[in-house]
Design an enzyme around this catalytic site. Structure first.
Site, short mmCIF file in Angstrom:
data_model
loop_
_atom_site.label_atom_id
_atom_site.label_comp_id
_atom_site.label_asym_id
_atom_site.label_seq_id
_atom_site.Cartn_x
_atom_site.Cartn_y
_atom_site.Cartn_z
N ASN A 64 -12.98 -3.18 2.79
CA ASN A 64 -13.97 -2.18 2.92
C ASN A 64 -14.88 -2.28 1.83
O ASN A 64 -14.38 -2.37 0.46
CB ASN A 64 -13.50 -0.96 2.98
N HIS A 76 -7.02 -5.78 2.62
CA HIS A 76 -5.92 -5.10 3.39
C HIS A 76 -5.23 -6.10 4.29
O HIS A 76 -5.99 -6.81 4.85
CB HIS A 76 -6.36 -3.89 4.10
N GLN A 87 -14.44 2.49 1.58
CA GLN A 87 -13.79 2.10 0.61
C GLN A 87 -13.59 3.35 -0.60
O GLN A 87 -14.55 3.96 -0.75
CB GLN A 87 -14.95 1.13 -0.28
N HIS A 134 -10.45 -5.40 -2.81
CA HIS A 134 -9.02 -5.27 -2.24
C HIS A 134 -9.02 -5.65 -0.73
O HIS A 134 -10.07 -5.44 -0.07
CB HIS A 134 -7.99 -4.24 -2.37
N ASP A 174 0.87 -1.13 0.11
CA ASP A 174 -0.08 0.06 0.18
C ASP A 174 1.06 1.28 0.03
O ASP A 174 1.84 1.23 0.66
CB ASP A 174 -1.08 -0.03 1.30
P1 AMP Z 1 -9.97 1.36 0.65
O1 AMP Z 1 -10.12 2.54 1.73
O2 AMP Z 1 -10.25 0.12 1.42
O3 AMP Z 1 -10.48 1.48 -0.44
O4 AMP Z 1 -8.30 1.43 0.60
C1 AMP Z 1 -7.51 1.84 -0.68
C2 AMP Z 1 -6.23 1.72 -0.27
O5 AMP Z 1 -5.54 1.88 -1.58
C3 AMP Z 1 -5.70 3.05 0.59
O6 AMP Z 1 -4.99 2.26 1.97
C4 AMP Z 1 -4.45 3.53 -0.17
O7 AMP Z 1 -3.31 3.83 0.45
C5 AMP Z 1 -4.13 2.46 -1.41
N1 AMP Z 1 -3.98 3.01 -2.44
C6 AMP Z 1 -4.53 3.94 -3.37
N2 AMP Z 1 -3.80 3.96 -4.39
C7 AMP Z 1 -2.85 3.13 -4.50
C8 AMP Z 1 -1.85 2.92 -5.53
N3 AMP Z 1 -1.53 3.34 -6.50
N4 AMP Z 1 -0.97 1.90 -5.00
C9 AMP Z 1 -0.99 1.35 -3.70
N5 AMP Z 1 -2.05 1.61 -2.89
C10 AMP Z 1 -2.80 2.52 -3.22
#
Ligand code: AMP
Ligand code: ZN
Length: 136
Positions: free
Chosen positions: A88, A103, A95, A101, A32
């Site tokens: 999420n 985590h 989300q 995805h 992440d």
């Molecule tokens: P969510 O809030 O569950 O949708 O989590 C999205 C996650 O994706 C967050 O923890 C961000 O830091 C991560 N994220 C967003 N864009 C990228 C990216 N390009 N590469 C890696 N992680 C990302």
């Protein structure tokens, strides 16, 4: 199917570079970019599905096995003291990227992070009503 405007489709497919920890036919696991802790990773299916509700059963059945494999590696290599799985679905649940995805968040004693909720105090009647709503 890949979705053209989906960043996680493009990362999972290798079109956008990422810090890849693991890859197979169905999944890519990446670091992440805004980690909660050292080693915070995301399991991305290569096929686009917006959320858990839409995830094909085959991918759903494989994703926890992959989480287990990655969790064991993280414990061994990062020496984390614990690990949270967070997933999420929907903006109300936090989300922000609308490609499923999972985590994997390694936890360390005194890492200063908290994955918390405020416990409610429902009555037995309220719990019964909720149970009926869900199961009936
Ligand atoms: P969510 O809030 O569950 O949708 O989590 C999205 C996650 O994706 C967050 O923890 C961000 O830091 C991560 N994220 C967003 N864009 C990228 C990216 N390009 N590469 C890696 N992680 C990302
Ligand atoms: Zn996607």
């Amino acid at each position: 199917m890949k979705k053209e405007d989906c960043i996680f489709c493009r990362i999972a497919g290798g079109e956008i570079p990422s810090k890849t920890l693991y890859e197979d036919r169905d999944f890519r696991v990446i670091l992440d970019l805004g980690p909660a802790t050292r080693g915070h990773a995301l399991i991305l299916p290569k096929e686009h599905a917006e959320n858990l509700y839409d995830l094909p059963e085959e991918a759903a059945s494989k994703v926890l096995l992959l989480a287990q494999k990655m969790a064991r590696i993280m414990v061994e290599k990062l020496h984390c003291d614990g690990l949270n799985l967070v997933q999420n679905n929907g903006e109300a649940a936090g989300q922000t990227v609308h490609h499923f995805h999972l985590h994997l968040i390694p936890r360390y004693v005194d890492d200063g992070q908290a994955i918390n909720w405020k416990p409610g105090k429902p009555s037995q009647e309220e719990l019964d009503a909720t149970m009926k709503t869900i199961v009936e």
